[in-house]
Write a protein that holds these residues in place. Sequence first.
Motif, PDB file in Angstrom:
ATOM      1  N   THR A 101      -2.481  38.522  75.257  1.00  0.00           N
ATOM      2  CA  THR A 101      -2.120  39.707  76.080  1.00  0.00           C
ATOM      3  C   THR A 101      -3.003  40.866  75.953  1.00  0.00           C
ATOM      4  OG1 THR A 101      -0.222  40.522  74.757  1.00  0.00           O
ATOM      5  CG2 THR A 101       0.157  38.722  76.452  1.00  0.00           C
ATOM      6  N   ASP A 102      -3.337  41.345  77.006  1.00  0.00           N
ATOM      7  CA  ASP A 102      -4.075  42.592  77.054  1.00  0.00           C
ATOM      8  C   ASP A 102      -3.354  43.806  76.123  1.00  0.00           C
ATOM      9  OD1 ASP A 102      -6.119  41.564  78.599  1.00  0.00           O
ATOM     10  OD2 ASP A 102      -5.240  42.493  80.457  1.00  0.00           O
ATOM     11  N   ALA A 103      -2.370  44.042  75.855  1.00  0.00           N
ATOM     12  CA  ALA A 103      -1.452  45.000  75.199  1.00  0.00           C
ATOM     13  C   ALA A 103      -1.755  44.681  73.842  1.00  0.00           C
ATOM     14  CB  ALA A 103      -0.131  45.158  75.710  1.00  0.00           C
ATOM     15  N   SER A 104      -1.508  43.310  73.496  1.00  0.00           N
ATOM     16  CA  SER A 104      -1.523  42.654  72.152  1.00  0.00           C
ATOM     17  C   SER A 104      -3.012  43.040  71.605  1.00  0.00           C
ATOM     18  CB  SER A 104      -1.227  41.351  71.853  1.00  0.00           C
ATOM     19  OG  SER A 104      -1.543  40.756  70.856  1.00  0.00           O
ATOM     20  N   ARG A 105      -4.006  42.618  72.330  1.00  0.00           N
ATOM     21  CA  ARG A 105      -5.289  42.704  71.879  1.00  0.00           C
ATOM     22  C   ARG A 105      -5.628  44.142  71.691  1.00  0.00           C
ATOM     23  NH1 ARG A 105      -7.650  40.595  75.953  1.00  0.00           N
ATOM     24  NH2 ARG A 105      -7.605  38.464  75.253  1.00  0.00           N
ATOM     25  N   GLU A 106      -5.356  45.274  72.464  1.00  0.00           N
ATOM     26  CA  GLU A 106      -5.678  46.845  72.221  1.00  0.00           C
ATOM     27  C   GLU A 106      -4.883  47.043  71.228  1.00  0.00           C
ATOM     28  OE1 GLU A 106      -4.505  48.777  75.835  1.00  0.00           O
ATOM     29  OE2 GLU A 106      -5.901  47.420  76.920  1.00  0.00           O
ATOM     30  N   LEU A 107      -3.708  46.718  70.906  1.00  0.00           N
ATOM     31  CA  LEU A 107      -3.006  47.214  69.819  1.00  0.00           C
ATOM     32  C   LEU A 107      -3.601  46.801  68.353  1.00  0.00           C
ATOM     33  CD1 LEU A 107      -0.755  48.868  68.578  1.00  0.00           C
ATOM     34  CD2 LEU A 107       0.819  46.799  68.793  1.00  0.00           C
ATOM     35  N   GLY A 110      -2.959  40.021  61.868  1.00  0.00           N
ATOM     36  CA  GLY A 110      -2.309  41.055  62.849  1.00  0.00           C
ATOM     37  C   GLY A 110      -1.105  40.626  63.437  1.00  0.00           C
ATOM     38  N   ASP A 111      -0.695  41.332  64.674  1.00  0.00           N
ATOM     39  CA  ASP A 111       0.473  40.802  65.332  1.00  0.00           C
ATOM     40  C   ASP A 111       0.047  40.442  66.657  1.00  0.00           C
ATOM     41  OD1 ASP A 111       1.841  41.616  63.056  1.00  0.00           O
ATOM     42  OD2 ASP A 111       2.892  43.231  64.344  1.00  0.00           O
ATOM     43  N   PHE A 112       0.125  39.079  66.947  1.00  0.00           N
ATOM     44  CA  PHE A 112      -0.536  38.485  68.326  1.00  0.00           C
ATOM     45  C   PHE A 112       0.639  38.145  69.222  1.00  0.00           C
ATOM     46  CE2 PHE A 112      -3.373  37.467  64.806  1.00  0.00           C
ATOM     47  CZ  PHE A 112      -4.454  37.535  65.296  1.00  0.00           C
ATOM     48  N   GLN A 113       0.473  38.431  70.516  1.00  0.00           N
ATOM     49  CA  GLN A 113       1.503  38.151  71.533  1.00  0.00           C
ATOM     50  C   GLN A 113       0.334  37.395  72.505  1.00  0.00           C
ATOM     51  OE1 GLN A 113       3.036  41.529  73.546  1.00  0.00           O
ATOM     52  NE2 GLN A 113       4.871  40.927  72.876  1.00  0.00           N
ATOM     53  N   VAL A 114       0.753  35.860  72.468  1.00  0.00           N
ATOM     54  CA  VAL A 114       0.098  34.873  73.337  1.00  0.00           C
ATOM     55  C   VAL A 114       0.965  34.091  73.990  1.00  0.00           C
ATOM     56  CG1 VAL A 114      -1.769  34.809  71.146  1.00  0.00           C
ATOM     57  CG2 VAL A 114       0.238  33.274  71.519  1.00  0.00           C
ATOM     58  N   GLU A 115       0.056  33.683  74.952  1.00  0.00           N
ATOM     59  CA  GLU A 115       0.655  32.640  76.140  1.00  0.00           C
ATOM     60  C   GLU A 115       0.000  31.343  75.847  1.00  0.00           C
ATOM     61  OE1 GLU A 115       1.158  31.629  80.926  1.00  0.00           O
ATOM     62  OE2 GLU A 115       0.067  33.484  80.170  1.00  0.00           O
ATOM     63  N   VAL A 116       0.947  30.396  75.632  1.00  0.00           N
ATOM     64  CA  VAL A 116       0.369  28.987  75.442  1.00  0.00           C
ATOM     65  C   VAL A 116      -0.164  28.161  76.547  1.00  0.00           C
ATOM     66  CG1 VAL A 116       1.057  26.608  74.685  1.00  0.00           C
ATOM     67  CG2 VAL A 116       2.172  28.795  73.683  1.00  0.00           C
ATOM     68  N   LEU A 117      -1.435  28.068  76.664  1.00  0.00           N
ATOM     69  CA  LEU A 117      -2.037  27.323  77.913  1.00  0.00           C
ATOM     70  C   LEU A 117      -2.218  25.737  77.748  1.00  0.00           C
ATOM     71  CD1 LEU A 117      -5.262  29.722  78.249  1.00  0.00           C
ATOM     72  CD2 LEU A 117      -2.747  29.618  79.399  1.00  0.00           C
ATOM     73  N   LYS A 151      -6.786  48.595  68.001  1.00  0.00           N
ATOM     74  CA  LYS A 151      -6.653  50.014  67.254  1.00  0.00           C
ATOM     75  C   LYS A 151      -6.162  50.212  65.948  1.00  0.00           C
ATOM     76  CE  LYS A 151      -3.244  53.724  68.352  1.00  0.00           C
ATOM     77  NZ  LYS A 151      -2.338  54.059  69.145  1.00  0.00           N
ATOM     78  N   LEU A 152      -5.131  49.215  65.506  1.00  0.00           N
ATOM     79  CA  LEU A 152      -4.737  49.133  64.356  1.00  0.00           C
ATOM     80  C   LEU A 152      -5.890  48.739  63.179  1.00  0.00           C
ATOM     81  CD1 LEU A 152      -1.409  47.665  64.508  1.00  0.00           C
ATOM     82  CD2 LEU A 152      -1.830  49.761  64.007  1.00  0.00           C
ATOM     83  N   ALA A 153      -6.882  48.060  63.578  1.00  0.00           N
ATOM     84  CA  ALA A 153      -7.997  47.677  62.779  1.00  0.00           C
ATOM     85  C   ALA A 153      -9.135  48.942  62.872  1.00  0.00           C
ATOM     86  CB  ALA A 153      -8.660  46.420  63.548  1.00  0.00           C
ATOM     87  N   ALA A 154      -9.115  49.553  63.878  1.00  0.00           N
ATOM     88  CA  ALA A 154      -9.885  50.671  63.577  1.00  0.00           C
ATOM     89  C   ALA A 154      -9.392  51.859  62.864  1.00  0.00           C
ATOM     90  CB  ALA A 154     -10.251  51.308  65.242  1.00  0.00           C
TER      91      ALA A 154
END
Length: 121
Positions: free
Chosen positions: A78-84, A52-59, A87-90
């Motif tokens: 990010t929360d938006a990335s996880r929700e999207l 999928g498409d991930f938006q992440v922050e490097v820790l 949703k696409l997986a469902a």
Amino acid sequence: MDKWLWAARFFKTRSLAARACELGRIEANGQPSKASREVRVGNLLKVKNDGGDFQVEVLVLSQMRGPAAAAQMLYRETDASRELRLKLAAERKAMLHFEALRQGKPSKRDRREIDRFRGRV
């Protein structure tokens, strides 16, 4: 960049991570990224791969590939990335899957199913 993506388990091999960078599937702070680019703590990465498409922050920075539990500690999605992504997986799961046509002549079982479908038996 390719080492960190490999260590964070976004890609199975470093060469796949480098190839994704070449194809423009990796963005760092909104800019297309090369495989040789340095990753810094706090960078926002956009990663497009089979999962999928991930938006992440490097820790945390890492040069070694460890277990999956340790790899998940390297970044925060990010929360938006996880929700999207969820949703696409469902949506993919809800879609009907059709079997591809088989090559060659139908088997005895297939012929019986065809006959039942056509109402002959």
